[in-house]
Write a protein that holds these residues in place. Sequence first.
Motif, PDB file in Angstrom:
ATOM      1  N   ASN A  32       0.848  -1.186   0.000  1.00 26.35           N
ATOM      2  CA  ASN A  32       0.000   0.000   0.000  1.00 26.35           C
ATOM      3  C   ASN A  32       0.884   1.236   0.000  1.00 26.35           C
ATOM      4  O   ASN A  32       1.331   1.694   1.055  1.00 26.35           O
ATOM      5  CB  ASN A  32      -0.904  -0.015   1.241  1.00 26.35           C
ATOM      6  CG  ASN A  32      -1.692   1.275   1.392  1.00 26.35           C
ATOM      7  OD1 ASN A  32      -1.845   2.051   0.449  1.00 26.35           O
ATOM      8  ND2 ASN A  32      -2.199   1.507   2.593  1.00 26.35           N
ATOM      9  N   CYS A  80       0.565   4.450   2.373  1.00 29.62           N
ATOM     10  CA  CYS A  80       0.933   4.430   3.779  1.00 29.62           C
ATOM     11  C   CYS A  80       2.278   3.746   4.002  1.00 29.62           C
ATOM     12  O   CYS A  80       2.919   3.931   5.025  1.00 29.62           O
ATOM     13  CB  CYS A  80      -0.167   3.710   4.553  1.00 29.62           C
ATOM     14  SG  CYS A  80       0.048   3.604   6.325  1.00 29.62           S
ATOM     15  N   ASP A 119       2.545   0.362   3.842  1.00 30.23           N
ATOM     16  CA  ASP A 119       2.286  -0.968   4.405  1.00 30.23           C
ATOM     17  C   ASP A 119       2.733  -2.050   3.425  1.00 30.23           C
ATOM     18  O   ASP A 119       2.427  -1.996   2.234  1.00 30.23           O
ATOM     19  CB  ASP A 119       0.787  -1.167   4.670  1.00 30.23           C
ATOM     20  CG  ASP A 119       0.200  -0.061   5.514  1.00 30.23           C
ATOM     21  OD1 ASP A 119       0.844   0.321   6.499  1.00 30.23           O
ATOM     22  OD2 ASP A 119      -0.904   0.409   5.164  1.00 30.23           O
ATOM     23  N   CYS A 123       1.440   0.095   9.325  1.00 32.94           N
ATOM     24  CA  CYS A 123       0.799   0.819  10.415  1.00 32.94           C
ATOM     25  C   CYS A 123      -0.044  -0.137  11.265  1.00 32.94           C
ATOM     26  O   CYS A 123      -0.256  -1.300  10.905  1.00 32.94           O
ATOM     27  CB  CYS A 123      -0.072   1.935   9.853  1.00 32.94           C
ATOM     28  SG  CYS A 123      -1.471   1.323   8.901  1.00 32.94           S
ATOM     29  N   SER A 170      -3.103  -1.757   9.433  1.00 31.26           N
ATOM     30  CA  SER A 170      -2.802  -2.804   8.457  1.00 31.26           C
ATOM     31  C   SER A 170      -2.398  -4.103   9.160  1.00 31.26           C
ATOM     32  O   SER A 170      -2.781  -5.195   8.740  1.00 31.26           O
ATOM     33  CB  SER A 170      -1.701  -2.352   7.484  1.00 31.26           C
ATOM     34  OG  SER A 170      -0.440  -2.300   8.119  1.00 31.26           O
ATOM     35  N   ARG A 198      -7.466   5.468   5.645  1.00 33.21           N
ATOM     36  CA  ARG A 198      -7.053   4.222   6.290  1.00 33.21           C
ATOM     37  C   ARG A 198      -7.692   2.980   5.677  1.00 33.21           C
ATOM     38  O   ARG A 198      -7.352   1.856   6.046  1.00 33.21           O
ATOM     39  CB  ARG A 198      -7.426   4.265   7.773  1.00 33.21           C
ATOM     40  CG  ARG A 198      -6.616   5.264   8.547  1.00 33.21           C
ATOM     41  CD  ARG A 198      -5.206   4.764   8.703  1.00 33.21           C
ATOM     42  NE  ARG A 198      -4.337   5.794   9.243  1.00 33.21           N
ATOM     43  CZ  ARG A 198      -3.044   5.627   9.382  1.00 33.21           C
ATOM     44  NH1 ARG A 198      -2.468   4.512   9.025  1.00 33.21           N
ATOM     45  NH2 ARG A 198      -2.310   6.588   9.872  1.00 33.21           N
ATOM     46  N   CYS A 223      -5.348   0.584   4.148  1.00 33.40           N
ATOM     47  CA  CYS A 223      -4.559  -0.133   5.156  1.00 33.40           C
ATOM     48  C   CYS A 223      -5.323  -1.369   5.624  1.00 33.40           C
ATOM     49  O   CYS A 223      -4.758  -2.446   5.787  1.00 33.40           O
ATOM     50  CB  CYS A 223      -4.282   0.768   6.353  1.00 33.40           C
ATOM     51  SG  CYS A 223      -3.451   2.318   5.939  1.00 33.40           S
TER      52      CYS A 223
HETATM   53 ZN    ZN Z   1      -1.352   1.813   6.764  1.00 30.63          ZN
END
Ligand code: ZN
Length: 150
Positions: free
Chosen positions: A36, A39, A41, A64, A67, A125, A128
Amino acid sequence: MYNLEELYQEVIIDHNQRPRNFGKLDSANKTAEGYNPLCGDQITLYIEFNDTVIKEIKFYGSGCAISKASASLMTESISGKKKSEAMVIFNNFRNMITKTSESKFDPDILGDLEILKGVSNFPARIKCATLAWHTLKSMLDNNDQTVTTE
Ligand code: ZN
């Protein structure tokens, strides 16, 4: 921090700090990677499955809290399930998280995954929370490419 309900927040923090089914799976007959970029991830999924059943699943990666908690909750939710059942859960989860107008989801099917419902209020988000699921779907669809949420 996110404005999620306190209990839900605690569960997410717990799954982030002590992710379930975290690590590599030697008996896996398929692995897939997801990314991702929004972010940062990253996730690698390891699955041992046969024609119909997901026998075991593990994940590895960094990202994060959302995730990681989502991946942890996903592995708990689909381990031992039939692939067809996993796809039903995926669809319910996606409907809950993306809140599209025609979306429907069944709390009985989602179980603990409903903890992540608050994420639907935070559009940034959502990717995530769905990264692990999209990676799973690509595995079950037999797509060998790295999954990206873009
Ligand atoms: Zn994330």
